[in-house]
Design an enzyme around this catalytic site. Structure first.
Site, PDB file in Angstrom:
ATOM      1  N   ASN A  28      13.308 -10.360  -0.529  1.00 28.21           N
ATOM      2  CA  ASN A  28      14.421 -11.149  -0.360  1.00 28.21           C
ATOM      3  C   ASN A  28      15.805 -10.184  -0.712  1.00 28.21           C
ATOM      4  O   ASN A  28      15.780 -10.070  -1.661  1.00 28.21           O
ATOM      5  CB  ASN A  28      14.235 -12.469  -1.460  1.00 28.21           C
ATOM      6  CG  ASN A  28      15.379 -13.512  -1.359  1.00 28.21           C
ATOM      7  OD1 ASN A  28      16.441 -13.192  -0.401  1.00 28.21           O
ATOM      8  ND2 ASN A  28      15.568 -14.395  -2.095  1.00 28.21           N
ATOM      9  N   LYS A  60      18.544 -11.182  -0.262  1.00 23.02           N
ATOM     10  CA  LYS A  60      19.760 -12.023  -0.744  1.00 23.02           C
ATOM     11  C   LYS A  60      20.935 -11.584  -0.055  1.00 23.02           C
ATOM     12  O   LYS A  60      20.881 -11.223   0.953  1.00 23.02           O
ATOM     13  CB  LYS A  60      20.037 -11.761  -2.594  1.00 23.02           C
ATOM     14  CG  LYS A  60      18.564 -12.120  -3.027  1.00 23.02           C
ATOM     15  CD  LYS A  60      18.629 -12.247  -4.487  1.00 23.02           C
ATOM     16  CE  LYS A  60      17.354 -12.680  -4.980  1.00 23.02           C
ATOM     17  NZ  LYS A  60      17.265 -12.839  -6.663  1.00 23.02           N
ATOM     18  N   HIS A  62      15.327 -21.651  -2.385  1.00 22.01           N
ATOM     19  CA  HIS A  62      15.486 -20.618  -3.683  1.00 22.01           C
ATOM     20  C   HIS A  62      16.200 -21.259  -4.372  1.00 22.01           C
ATOM     21  O   HIS A  62      17.426 -21.988  -4.294  1.00 22.01           O
ATOM     22  CB  HIS A  62      16.168 -19.443  -2.761  1.00 22.01           C
ATOM     23  CG  HIS A  62      16.111 -17.899  -3.697  1.00 22.01           C
ATOM     24  ND1 HIS A  62      16.959 -18.005  -4.884  1.00 22.01           N
ATOM     25  CD2 HIS A  62      15.045 -17.203  -3.956  1.00 22.01           C
ATOM     26  CE1 HIS A  62      16.402 -16.877  -5.579  1.00 22.01           C
ATOM     27  NE2 HIS A  62      15.474 -16.445  -5.024  1.00 22.01           N
ATOM     28  N   GLY A  81      16.079 -11.476 -11.551  1.00 24.96           N
ATOM     29  CA  GLY A  81      17.047 -10.544 -11.863  1.00 24.96           C
ATOM     30  C   GLY A  81      17.740 -10.295 -13.243  1.00 24.96           C
ATOM     31  O   GLY A  81      18.609  -9.621 -13.198  1.00 24.96           O
ATOM     32  N   SER A  95      11.887 -10.340 -10.840  1.00 25.16           N
ATOM     33  CA  SER A  95      11.590  -9.071 -11.567  1.00 25.16           C
ATOM     34  C   SER A  95      10.512  -8.323 -11.579  1.00 25.16           C
ATOM     35  O   SER A  95       9.842  -7.361 -12.147  1.00 25.16           O
ATOM     36  CB  SER A  95      12.039  -9.123 -13.098  1.00 25.16           C
ATOM     37  OG  SER A  95      13.257  -9.646 -13.351  1.00 25.16           O
TER      38      SER A  95
HETATM   39  P1  13P Z   1      14.312 -10.225  -8.488  1.00 23.64           P
HETATM   40  O1  13P Z   1      13.144  -9.511  -8.172  1.00 23.64           O
HETATM   41  O2  13P Z   1      15.688  -9.405  -8.365  1.00 23.64           O
HETATM   42  O3  13P Z   1      14.136 -10.704  -9.903  1.00 23.64           O
HETATM   43  O4  13P Z   1      14.662 -11.534  -7.607  1.00 23.64           O
HETATM   44  C1  13P Z   1      13.588 -12.533  -7.386  1.00 23.64           C
HETATM   45  C2  13P Z   1      13.942 -13.465  -6.431  1.00 23.64           C
HETATM   46  O5  13P Z   1      14.717 -14.262  -6.660  1.00 23.64           O
HETATM   47  C3  13P Z   1      13.124 -13.358  -5.216  1.00 23.64           C
HETATM   48  O6  13P Z   1      13.340 -14.210  -4.382  1.00 23.64           O
END
Ligand code: 13P
Length: 249
Positions: free
Chosen positions: A10, A12, A95, A173, A213
């Protein structure tokens, strides 16, 4: 029949179109693995260049969101038919960042789920608890509610093809991955919830990912759990490390 693992990135709100193409070029040789479904969920403007760059590879392309109406006066939204026409196979829905910053609710997620199926797009429906909810001991109640509302009026045949991503908000995150036990426990609970809504056969087929993470170190243990069928990866999907995650074995 064993469930095929699905490992999705993802992105983002990262990567301009030119950066996106470069990243695909870098990752292309690293994410080869026929045993798993590999999906890049990318910003809307990157979808077409990423589809082009990924042609002839095992990379499938997903969107990070879409609207639940067919078309019309909904400024700034992306219609399901737009995604379908260019060959998008997956869409991330609900999400926690969309729930938190863009007023997404389980009800709107449900409308989007139904639309996605109508257009032959597989939803990756996200759910997950906050740290406060975990500490209050209501994790499973909360997630069951998100799943039950999200799947309202979804048929068993549709549900079998869906993907659910369990993403504890406190693990996103933060560098703080849930322990394999915590992740497995909730993913098993989600499968149980699907069995209650539908039946054991549907629960046995639906794929459930863990997200939060995930990195090259934590992926092998997580993905070895009985009810974890892969991952939804944020930060690490933008790096070469994603190749190690896809080839976690
Ligand atoms: P991270 O892997 O950066 O923690 O993000 C997870 C996430 O929200 C995937 O959709």
């Amino acid at each position: 029949m064993a469930r095929k693992k699905i490992i999705a990135g993802n992105w983002k709100m990262n990567m301009t179109p030119s950066q996106a193409v470069k990243l695909v070029e870098t990752l292309k040789p690293l994410v080869v693995n026929d045993e798993v479904d590999v999906v890049f969920c990318v910003p809307a403007i990157d979808i077409i260049p990423v589809l082009e760059a990924a042609k002839g590879t095992n990379i499938q392309v997903g969107a990070e969101n879409m609207y639940f109406e067919e078309k019309g006066a909904f400024t700034g939204e992306i219609a399901p038919a737009m995604l379908e026409e260019v060959g998008v196979k997956y869409v991330v829905l609900g999400h926690s960042e969309r729930r938190q910053y863009f007023a997404e609710t389980s009800e709107t997620v449900n409308k989007k789920m139904l639309k996605a199926f109508e257009h032959g797009i597989t939803p990756i429906m996200c759910c997950g608890e906050s740290l406060e909810q975990r500490e209050q001991g209501i994790t499973m109640d909360w997630i069951r509610q998100q799943v039950k509302v999200g799947f309202q009026n979804v048929t068993a045949d549709q549900a079998k093809t869906a993907v659910i991503a369990y993403e504890p908000i406190w693990a996103i995150g933060t560098g703080k991955t849930a322990t394999t036990e915590q992740a497995q426990e909730v993913c098993a609970g989600i499968r149980q919830c699907i069995a209650e809504i539908y039946d054991e056969a549907t629960a046995a087929e639906i794929r459930i990912q863990y997200g939060g993470s995930v990195n090259a170190k934590t992926a092998p243990d997580l993905f070895a759990q009985a009810d974890i069928d892969g991952g939804l990866v944020g930060g690490a999907s933008l790096k070469e490390e994603f190749g190690q995650i896809v080839n976690y074995k």
